[in-house]
Design a protein around this motif. Sequence first.
Motif, PDB file in Angstrom:
ATOM      1  N   ARG A  65       0.846  -1.189   0.000  1.00 34.06           N
ATOM      2  CA  ARG A  65       0.000   0.000   0.000  1.00 34.06           C
ATOM      3  C   ARG A  65       0.885   1.245   0.000  1.00 34.06           C
ATOM      4  NH1 ARG A  65      -5.555  -1.910   2.828  1.00 34.06           N
ATOM      5  NH2 ARG A  65      -5.299  -4.138   2.349  1.00 34.06           N
ATOM      6  N   LEU A  66       0.750   2.048  -1.038  1.00 36.19           N
ATOM      7  CA  LEU A  66       1.663   3.164  -1.276  1.00 36.19           C
ATOM      8  C   LEU A  66       0.932   4.489  -1.159  1.00 36.19           C
ATOM      9  CD1 LEU A  66       4.325   3.354  -4.061  1.00 36.19           C
ATOM     10  CD2 LEU A  66       2.704   5.234  -3.815  1.00 36.19           C
ATOM     11  N   GLN A  67       1.501   5.386  -0.345  1.00 32.33           N
ATOM     12  CA  GLN A  67       0.998   6.747  -0.221  1.00 32.33           C
ATOM     13  C   GLN A  67       2.077   7.696  -0.739  1.00 32.33           C
ATOM     14  OE1 GLN A  67      -0.571   6.475   4.091  1.00 32.33           O
ATOM     15  NE2 GLN A  67      -2.042   7.827   3.083  1.00 32.33           N
ATOM     16  N   GLY A  68       1.894   8.130  -2.007  1.00 37.62           N
ATOM     17  CA  GLY A  68       2.918   8.924  -2.660  1.00 37.62           C
ATOM     18  C   GLY A  68       3.163  10.257  -1.995  1.00 37.62           C
ATOM     19  N   ARG A  69       2.124  10.923  -1.552  1.00 41.35           N
ATOM     20  CA  ARG A  69       2.279  12.247  -0.941  1.00 41.35           C
ATOM     21  C   ARG A  69       3.146  12.180   0.314  1.00 41.35           C
ATOM     22  NH1 ARG A  69      -1.208  16.671  -1.458  1.00 41.35           N
ATOM     23  NH2 ARG A  69      -0.162  18.542  -0.663  1.00 41.35           N
ATOM     24  N   LEU A  70       3.095  11.041   1.005  1.00 42.03           N
ATOM     25  CA  LEU A  70       3.875  10.861   2.233  1.00 42.03           C
ATOM     26  C   LEU A  70       5.194  10.135   1.996  1.00 42.03           C
ATOM     27  CD1 LEU A  70       1.004   9.814   4.676  1.00 42.03           C
ATOM     28  CD2 LEU A  70       1.912  12.108   4.250  1.00 42.03           C
ATOM     29  N   GLN A  71       5.452   9.765   0.743  1.00 39.77           N
ATOM     30  CA  GLN A  71       6.644   8.962   0.402  1.00 39.77           C
ATOM     31  C   GLN A  71       6.751   7.729   1.313  1.00 39.77           C
ATOM     32  OE1 GLN A  71       7.715  12.577   1.248  1.00 39.77           O
ATOM     33  NE2 GLN A  71       6.658  12.905  -0.694  1.00 39.77           N
ATOM     34  N   GLU A  88      -6.648   2.124   3.895  1.00 39.03           N
ATOM     35  CA  GLU A  88      -7.621   1.587   2.941  1.00 39.03           C
ATOM     36  C   GLU A  88      -7.243   1.981   1.520  1.00 39.03           C
ATOM     37  OE1 GLU A  88     -12.455   1.698   2.098  1.00 39.03           O
ATOM     38  OE2 GLU A  88     -11.591   2.667   3.880  1.00 39.03           O
ATOM     39  N   CYS A  89      -7.332   1.028   0.611  1.00 38.72           N
ATOM     40  CA  CYS A  89      -6.981   1.268  -0.785  1.00 38.72           C
ATOM     41  C   CYS A  89      -7.990   2.227  -1.427  1.00 38.72           C
ATOM     42  CB  CYS A  89      -6.972  -0.044  -1.572  1.00 38.72           C
ATOM     43  SG  CYS A  89      -5.828  -1.283  -0.937  1.00 38.72           S
ATOM     44  N   THR A  90      -7.475   3.221  -2.135  1.00 35.64           N
ATOM     45  CA  THR A  90      -8.334   4.091  -2.935  1.00 35.64           C
ATOM     46  C   THR A  90      -8.193   3.784  -4.420  1.00 35.64           C
ATOM     47  OG1 THR A  90      -6.623   5.812  -3.032  1.00 35.64           O
ATOM     48  CG2 THR A  90      -8.222   5.944  -1.234  1.00 35.64           C
ATOM     49  N   VAL A  91      -7.039   3.190  -4.799  1.00 31.36           N
ATOM     50  CA  VAL A  91      -6.804   2.764  -6.183  1.00 31.36           C
ATOM     51  C   VAL A  91      -6.111   1.409  -6.141  1.00 31.36           C
ATOM     52  CG1 VAL A  91      -5.806   3.326  -8.421  1.00 31.36           C
ATOM     53  CG2 VAL A  91      -6.477   5.178  -6.870  1.00 31.36           C
ATOM     54  N   ASN A  92      -6.637   0.458  -6.898  1.00 28.26           N
ATOM     55  CA  ASN A  92      -6.032  -0.871  -6.952  1.00 28.26           C
ATOM     56  C   ASN A  92      -5.336  -1.078  -8.297  1.00 28.26           C
ATOM     57  OD1 ASN A  92      -6.878  -2.527  -4.447  1.00 28.26           O
ATOM     58  ND2 ASN A  92      -8.777  -1.501  -5.067  1.00 28.26           N
ATOM     59  N   HIS A  93      -4.151  -1.664  -8.230  1.00 24.64           N
ATOM     60  CA  HIS A  93      -3.360  -1.928  -9.432  1.00 24.64           C
ATOM     61  C   HIS A  93      -3.052  -3.423  -9.504  1.00 24.64           C
ATOM     62  CE1 HIS A  93      -2.378   2.436  -9.925  1.00 24.64           C
ATOM     63  NE2 HIS A  93      -2.488   2.425  -8.605  1.00 24.64           N
ATOM     64  N   SER A  94      -2.921  -3.922 -10.707  1.00 23.02           N
ATOM     65  CA  SER A  94      -2.620  -5.348 -10.895  1.00 23.02           C
ATOM     66  C   SER A  94      -1.181  -5.582 -11.329  1.00 23.02           C
ATOM     67  CB  SER A  94      -3.571  -5.943 -11.950  1.00 23.02           C
ATOM     68  OG  SER A  94      -3.426  -5.268 -13.187  1.00 23.02           O
ATOM     69  N   ALA A 154       4.058  11.320  -7.626  1.00 25.74           N
ATOM     70  CA  ALA A 154       3.856  11.179  -6.179  1.00 25.74           C
ATOM     71  C   ALA A 154       3.733  12.523  -5.481  1.00 25.74           C
ATOM     72  CB  ALA A 154       5.007  10.377  -5.575  1.00 25.74           C
ATOM     73  N   ASP A 155       4.391  13.536  -6.022  1.00 28.88           N
ATOM     74  CA  ASP A 155       4.432  14.828  -5.341  1.00 28.88           C
ATOM     75  C   ASP A 155       3.083  15.543  -5.319  1.00 28.88           C
ATOM     76  OD1 ASP A 155       7.122  14.345  -5.058  1.00 28.88           O
ATOM     77  OD2 ASP A 155       7.686  15.501  -6.826  1.00 28.88           O
ATOM     78  N   ILE A 156       2.216  15.245  -6.281  1.00 26.43           N
ATOM     79  CA  ILE A 156       0.936  15.961  -6.353  1.00 26.43           C
ATOM     80  C   ILE A 156      -0.250  15.059  -6.027  1.00 26.43           C
ATOM     81  CG2 ILE A 156       1.838  17.614  -8.022  1.00 26.43           C
ATOM     82  CD1 ILE A 156       0.344  16.072 -10.215  1.00 26.43           C
ATOM     83  N   GLU A 157       0.015  13.878  -5.491  1.00 29.36           N
ATOM     84  CA  GLU A 157      -1.058  12.977  -5.094  1.00 29.36           C
ATOM     85  C   GLU A 157      -1.878  13.598  -3.963  1.00 29.36           C
ATOM     86  OE1 GLU A 157      -1.719   9.005  -5.648  1.00 29.36           O
ATOM     87  OE2 GLU A 157      -1.668  10.357  -7.383  1.00 29.36           O
ATOM     88  N   GLU A 158      -3.159  13.282  -3.925  1.00 32.00           N
ATOM     89  CA  GLU A 158      -3.975  13.708  -2.807  1.00 32.00           C
ATOM     90  C   GLU A 158      -3.464  13.048  -1.531  1.00 32.00           C
ATOM     91  OE1 GLU A 158      -8.058  12.976  -3.491  1.00 32.00           O
ATOM     92  OE2 GLU A 158      -8.151  14.148  -5.344  1.00 32.00           O
ATOM     93  N   GLU A 159      -3.590  13.765  -0.422  1.00 39.19           N
ATOM     94  CA  GLU A 159      -3.007  13.288   0.832  1.00 39.19           C
ATOM     95  C   GLU A 159      -3.569  11.932   1.260  1.00 39.19           C
ATOM     96  OE1 GLU A 159      -2.147  14.954   5.340  1.00 39.19           O
ATOM     97  OE2 GLU A 159      -2.705  16.320   3.711  1.00 39.19           O
ATOM     98  N   GLY A 160      -4.837  11.676   1.011  1.00 37.84           N
ATOM     99  CA  GLY A 160      -5.429  10.412   1.453  1.00 37.84           C
ATOM    100  C   GLY A 160      -5.378   9.310   0.419  1.00 37.84           C
ATOM    101  N   ALA A 161      -4.754   9.559  -0.734  1.00 33.39           N
ATOM    102  CA  ALA A 161      -4.706   8.543  -1.793  1.00 33.39           C
ATOM    103  C   ALA A 161      -3.803   7.386  -1.385  1.00 33.39           C
ATOM    104  CB  ALA A 161      -4.221   9.161  -3.093  1.00 33.39           C
ATOM    105  N   VAL A 162      -4.321   6.175  -1.528  1.00 36.32           N
ATOM    106  CA  VAL A 162      -3.560   4.962  -1.211  1.00 36.32           C
ATOM    107  C   VAL A 162      -3.638   4.034  -2.417  1.00 36.32           C
ATOM    108  CG1 VAL A 162      -3.318   2.967   0.301  1.00 36.32           C
ATOM    109  CG2 VAL A 162      -4.075   5.169   1.245  1.00 36.32           C
ATOM    110  N   HIS A 163      -2.496   3.798  -3.040  1.00 36.47           N
ATOM    111  CA  HIS A 163      -2.422   2.904  -4.194  1.00 36.47           C
ATOM    112  C   HIS A 163      -1.999   1.521  -3.704  1.00 36.47           C
ATOM    113  CE1 HIS A 163      -2.695   5.993  -7.432  1.00 36.47           C
ATOM    114  NE2 HIS A 163      -2.227   6.780  -6.470  1.00 36.47           N
ATOM    115  N   CYS A 164      -2.766   0.512  -4.068  1.00 32.94           N
ATOM    116  CA  CYS A 164      -2.458  -0.851  -3.641  1.00 32.94           C
ATOM    117  C   CYS A 164      -1.886  -1.640  -4.811  1.00 32.94           C
ATOM    118  CB  CYS A 164      -3.715  -1.524  -3.099  1.00 32.94           C
ATOM    119  SG  CYS A 164      -4.262  -0.784  -1.536  1.00 32.94           S
ATOM    120  N   PHE A 165      -0.734  -2.269  -4.570  1.00 35.77           N
ATOM    121  CA  PHE A 165      -0.015  -3.012  -5.598  1.00 35.77           C
ATOM    122  C   PHE A 165       0.289  -4.426  -5.110  1.00 35.77           C
ATOM    123  CE2 PHE A 165       1.082   1.443  -6.386  1.00 35.77           C
ATOM    124  CZ  PHE A 165       0.956   1.543  -7.770  1.00 35.77           C
TER     125      PHE A 165
END
Length: 535
Positions: A170-176, A223-229, A296-307
């Motif tokens: 689970r990746l949060q780009g805004r928070l690195q 919690e995932c906001t975007v799921n990737h395969s 990653a720098d402009i991602e929304e703060e709550g965005a969570v990408h799941c990989f």
Amino acid sequence: MKSARNPSLSRIEARRAGNVLIVAIVIMSLCILSLIKARYCAAPFGSCSLFIFLSASNLRNLCSEEHTVLAAKPQALAGAETISKSEEAAITGNLNDFEAKIEFLRRGEDFEAKSGTKPYLFCAEDEDEEETTAIAREIVAEKAAIVSQEPICSRTSNRSVVCEAEGDVRLQGRLQTVFLPPSLTEREWKNKPYCRKQNNSATMKHIKEWTLKPFPGGGPPPECTVNHSVPALVFSLGGFTGNHFHDFTDVLVPLFISAYRFRGEVQFVVADNQDWWVTKFALIFRQLSDYEIIDADIEEEGAVHCFPRVIVGLSYHTVFGIDPARTPTGYSMVDFKAMLRKAYGLERSAAAAADARRKPRLLIIARNKTRVFLNMQGMRDMAARLGFDVRVTEPHKGTNVSDFARLVNSADVMMGVHGAGLANMVFLPDGAVMIQVVPFGGLDWLARETFGDPAPAMRIEYLEYYIEADESTIGEEYRADDPVIKDRYGVHKRGWNEISRIYLENQNVRPHLGRLRNTLLEALKRLPNGRHARG
């Protein structure tokens, strides 16, 4: 009259008395020791078992003669680089005396300083010693898988560190930040995903640091906001990007090494993004990934990408090169060039063989600030007399890469003074010749490392032309006995800043046309099937 005493009986009685005295002393000593143990050594909370990893070569008896060798606390070893995996061991023992507990605390501090993990005490009642051991073994069973795992992050070269994990990522780009299940790691890992690890802090301090850590304790994972395969590949566009040489050696070649195996099925996550740079090399990105880049720098703060998998950092092999033995399927710089030809629609995969109907093309890379050719017109005329179709170009930061790549690809020979513009050699067809004009100043090592050594892996013939003092403006600026001319390697000892200031930033060149002619003649011979000069 008394009878005489038997001497032998007297000796026997004396020996018996001595033995009785010894037994009495032993009994009294045992009683005293028992009293001392009851007063000073009884554990108020039961018998404490110590679980801590140590190197096998450093195992010591911390728990008196009662210690038992077991395995415990395997997670403590994760990331402790000072402990060899082949030497893993642990001890469980009873800390029933005060001095042993003090020793445990002292050694625990040493262990924490090395491993970043605190040792701990597991306490149980004295009569539950078997249960204590059973619980210890349960801890081992639960954590044994972690011991067998490789570290999340590892150094792949002197310039690169790569962190990789597969599972519920689970990746949060805004928070690195990358969150991982505890089954993958129980500690934090940090990495700056740019390939200049050996460089000074001035280069790396502007690169954002990414953290890989376990899911937050005591609660659900983000919690995932975007799921990737597909896997995520995280890298930075900070550092020296913008310099054409570093664009390739620090980012594009490592990106190819890291991404080519996925055949487009990989998601790029870019940190320290520069939009103009991504636009400049967009065609390369499209060859390596079928997905739009995540900034990653402009991602929304709550965005969570799941990989299903994440890689933080690019693999670096060598300057401007790839070691096929270290790639998953043996791909190399030949494959990198093939990818570039496809990206930019380049027509020539190989330099043309000798053909009376077509002149060999010489492309001269010009510069306008430093290391300038001061006799460009004379060079052009001389090369034309040798039978070259001469073209001169001057790339700059805003140069259209597609157009420039096609121009370079049309050349049979490319020549220029040492500098970033020579990095365009990647667009030359196989069998072409590159001539590096090396500025005065003992810079043979720099020329060789940056362009000379990488050339064969690109299937490019490589030649050098060394500028002498009388061909350089340095010869006009300094006396012949000045260390800048007489003791160049002594100047090198002053450090890179002085080398660059004197020999790179403040030098222009005027090659001797006669000597340069010989170099161009050699270039003609190196072309496929050889070429002959006209005059």
